[in-house]
Write a protein that holds these residues in place. Structure first.
Motif, PDB file in Angstrom:
ATOM      1  N   GLY A  87       0.822  -1.202   0.000  1.00  0.00           N
ATOM      2  CA  GLY A  87       0.000   0.000   0.000  1.00  0.00           C
ATOM      3  C   GLY A  87       0.858   1.254   0.000  1.00  0.00           C
ATOM      4  N   GLY A  88       0.189   2.399  -0.140  1.00  0.00           N
ATOM      5  CA  GLY A  88       0.913   3.660  -0.129  1.00  0.00           C
ATOM      6  C   GLY A  88       0.095   4.781  -0.722  1.00  0.00           C
ATOM      7  N   LEU A  89       0.780   5.881  -1.004  1.00  0.00           N
ATOM      8  CA  LEU A  89       0.156   7.073  -1.591  1.00  0.00           C
ATOM      9  C   LEU A  89       0.488   7.119  -3.076  1.00  0.00           C
ATOM     10  N   VAL A  90      -0.524   7.313  -3.894  1.00  0.00           N
ATOM     11  CA  VAL A  90      -0.316   7.371  -5.338  1.00  0.00           C
ATOM     12  C   VAL A  90      -1.237   8.428  -5.927  1.00  0.00           C
ATOM     13  N   GLN A  91      -0.837   9.006  -7.039  1.00  0.00           N
ATOM     14  CA  GLN A  91      -1.676   9.980  -7.735  1.00  0.00           C
ATOM     15  C   GLN A  91      -2.778   9.265  -8.518  1.00  0.00           C
ATOM     16  N   ALA A  92      -3.873   9.940  -8.700  1.00  0.00           N
ATOM     17  CA  ALA A  92      -4.957   9.385  -9.509  1.00  0.00           C
ATOM     18  C   ALA A  92      -4.427   8.987 -10.885  1.00  0.00           C
ATOM     19  N   SER A 125      -0.726   3.349 -10.332  1.00  0.00           N
ATOM     20  CA  SER A 125      -0.864   1.919 -10.065  1.00  0.00           C
ATOM     21  C   SER A 125      -0.177   1.538  -8.756  1.00  0.00           C
ATOM     22  N   LEU A 126      -0.700   0.489  -8.145  1.00  0.00           N
ATOM     23  CA  LEU A 126      -0.079  -0.144  -6.988  1.00  0.00           C
ATOM     24  C   LEU A 126      -0.283  -1.641  -7.111  1.00  0.00           C
ATOM     25  N   ARG A 127       0.644  -2.387  -6.514  1.00  0.00           N
ATOM     26  CA  ARG A 127       0.500  -3.846  -6.462  1.00  0.00           C
ATOM     27  C   ARG A 127       0.547  -4.269  -5.000  1.00  0.00           C
ATOM     28  N   LEU A 128      -0.578  -4.804  -4.531  1.00  0.00           N
ATOM     29  CA  LEU A 128      -0.652  -5.300  -3.163  1.00  0.00           C
ATOM     30  C   LEU A 128      -0.288  -6.776  -3.143  1.00  0.00           C
ATOM     31  N   SER A 129       0.353  -7.177  -2.054  1.00  0.00           N
ATOM     32  CA  SER A 129       0.701  -8.577  -1.869  1.00  0.00           C
ATOM     33  C   SER A 129       0.237  -9.040  -0.501  1.00  0.00           C
ATOM     34  N   CYS A 130      -0.068 -10.319  -0.417  1.00  0.00           N
ATOM     35  CA  CYS A 130      -0.495 -10.925   0.840  1.00  0.00           C
ATOM     36  C   CYS A 130       0.242 -12.238   0.990  1.00  0.00           C
ATOM     37  N   ALA A 131       1.023 -12.346   2.063  1.00  0.00           N
ATOM     38  CA  ALA A 131       1.769 -13.565   2.352  1.00  0.00           C
ATOM     39  C   ALA A 131       1.002 -14.373   3.383  1.00  0.00           C
ATOM     40  N   ALA A 132       0.803 -15.660   3.087  1.00  0.00           N
ATOM     41  CA  ALA A 132       0.020 -16.527   3.964  1.00  0.00           C
ATOM     42  C   ALA A 132       0.872 -17.629   4.556  1.00  0.00           C
ATOM     43  N   SER A 133       0.570 -17.981   5.779  1.00  0.00           N
ATOM     44  CA  SER A 133       1.217 -19.124   6.425  1.00  0.00           C
ATOM     45  C   SER A 133       0.191 -19.795   7.325  1.00  0.00           C
ATOM     46  N   GLY A 134       0.383 -21.088   7.533  1.00  0.00           N
ATOM     47  CA  GLY A 134      -0.572 -21.789   8.371  1.00  0.00           C
ATOM     48  C   GLY A 134      -1.204 -22.951   7.629  1.00  0.00           C
ATOM     49  N   ASN A 172       2.649 -19.327  -1.584  1.00  0.00           N
ATOM     50  CA  ASN A 172       1.602 -18.932  -0.631  1.00  0.00           C
ATOM     51  C   ASN A 172       1.391 -17.424  -0.632  1.00  0.00           C
ATOM     52  N   MET A 173       1.196 -16.881  -1.815  1.00  0.00           N
ATOM     53  CA  MET A 173       1.011 -15.447  -1.974  1.00  0.00           C
ATOM     54  C   MET A 173      -0.227 -15.170  -2.815  1.00  0.00           C
ATOM     55  N   VAL A 174      -0.857 -14.060  -2.547  1.00  0.00           N
ATOM     56  CA  VAL A 174      -1.920 -13.552  -3.405  1.00  0.00           C
ATOM     57  C   VAL A 174      -1.628 -12.075  -3.650  1.00  0.00           C
ATOM     58  N   HIS A 175      -1.906 -11.642  -4.863  1.00  0.00           N
ATOM     59  CA  HIS A 175      -1.585 -10.273  -5.271  1.00  0.00           C
ATOM     60  C   HIS A 175      -2.815  -9.568  -5.814  1.00  0.00           C
ATOM     61  N   LEU A 176      -2.785  -8.250  -5.723  1.00  0.00           N
ATOM     62  CA  LEU A 176      -3.828  -7.441  -6.335  1.00  0.00           C
ATOM     63  C   LEU A 176      -3.140  -6.316  -7.094  1.00  0.00           C
ATOM     64  N   GLN A 177      -3.149  -6.402  -8.407  1.00  0.00           N
ATOM     65  CA  GLN A 177      -2.612  -5.339  -9.247  1.00  0.00           C
ATOM     66  C   GLN A 177      -3.706  -4.311  -9.476  1.00  0.00           C
ATOM     67  N   MET A 178      -3.448  -3.079  -9.087  1.00  0.00           N
ATOM     68  CA  MET A 178      -4.451  -2.020  -9.178  1.00  0.00           C
ATOM     69  C   MET A 178      -3.946  -0.951 -10.138  1.00  0.00           C
ATOM     70  N   ASN A 179      -4.650  -0.770 -11.225  1.00  0.00           N
ATOM     71  CA  ASN A 179      -4.305   0.234 -12.236  1.00  0.00           C
ATOM     72  C   ASN A 179      -5.405   1.282 -12.323  1.00  0.00           C
ATOM     73  N   SER A 180      -5.076   2.406 -12.934  1.00  0.00           N
ATOM     74  CA  SER A 180      -6.046   3.491 -13.138  1.00  0.00           C
ATOM     75  C   SER A 180      -6.754   3.845 -11.839  1.00  0.00           C
ATOM     76  N   LEU A 181      -5.987   4.016 -10.793  1.00  0.00           N
ATOM     77  CA  LEU A 181      -6.563   4.263  -9.471  1.00  0.00           C
ATOM     78  C   LEU A 181      -7.289   5.594  -9.412  1.00  0.00           C
ATOM     79  N   LYS A 182      -8.347   5.613  -8.620  1.00  0.00           N
ATOM     80  CA  LYS A 182      -9.186   6.793  -8.442  1.00  0.00           C
ATOM     81  C   LYS A 182      -9.184   7.174  -6.956  1.00  0.00           C
ATOM     82  N   PRO A 183      -9.460   8.429  -6.647  1.00  0.00           N
ATOM     83  CA  PRO A 183      -9.516   8.828  -5.234  1.00  0.00           C
ATOM     84  C   PRO A 183     -10.496   7.981  -4.427  1.00  0.00           C
TER      85      PRO A 183
END
Length: 124
Positions: free
Chosen positions: A9-14, A17-26, A77-88
């Motif tokens: 996550g983070g701050l981005v201009q409208a 793009s951002l790419r979120l990642s989620c690391a899983a264990s268990g 054991n990862m899942v990602h979310l690629q987010m493009n054309s982000l809006k406020p």
């Protein structure tokens, strides 16, 4: 139980793009669907995107279709979310969750393990 840790996550201009990642264990990661939800201040947690246990099926909320892409790596054991054309209006805390099922459902009640979330802020 599955432990989930989000990042990216983070701050981005409208329009950016951002790419979120989620690391899983268990417990066995590849046996369950995964999803991303988001929650803005004072609002309910809403489904953003989900992916089936095998990765063969994906589902998106209408408000992100064509802009976001969910993927998973059952070896890492990862899942990602690629987010493009982000809006406020995409600004929120994004949370990763593990379902109780192999197929994707949009109801938060069908997810019993959650990460702490990662903040996404889109500046106009």
């Amino acid at each position: 139980q599955v432990q989930l840790v989000e990042s990216g996550g983070g701050l981005v201009q409208a329009g950016g793009s951002l790419r979120l990642s989620c690391a899983a264990s268990g417990r066995t990661f590849s046996s369950y669907a995964m999803a991303w939800f988001r929650q803005a201040p004072g609002k309910e947690r809403v489904f953003v995107a989900g992916i089936s246990a095998s990765g063969s099926s994906t589902y998106y909320a209408d408000f992100v279709k064509g802009r976001f892409t969910i993927s998973r790596d059952n070896v890492k054991n990862m899942v990602h979310l690629q987010m493009n054309s982000l809006k406020p209006e995409d600004s929120a805390v994004y949370l990763c969750a593990v379902s109780t099922r192999r197929g994707v459902v949009a109801s938060p009640g069908q997810y019993n393990d959650w990460g702490q979330g990662t903040q996404v802020t889109v500046a106009s």
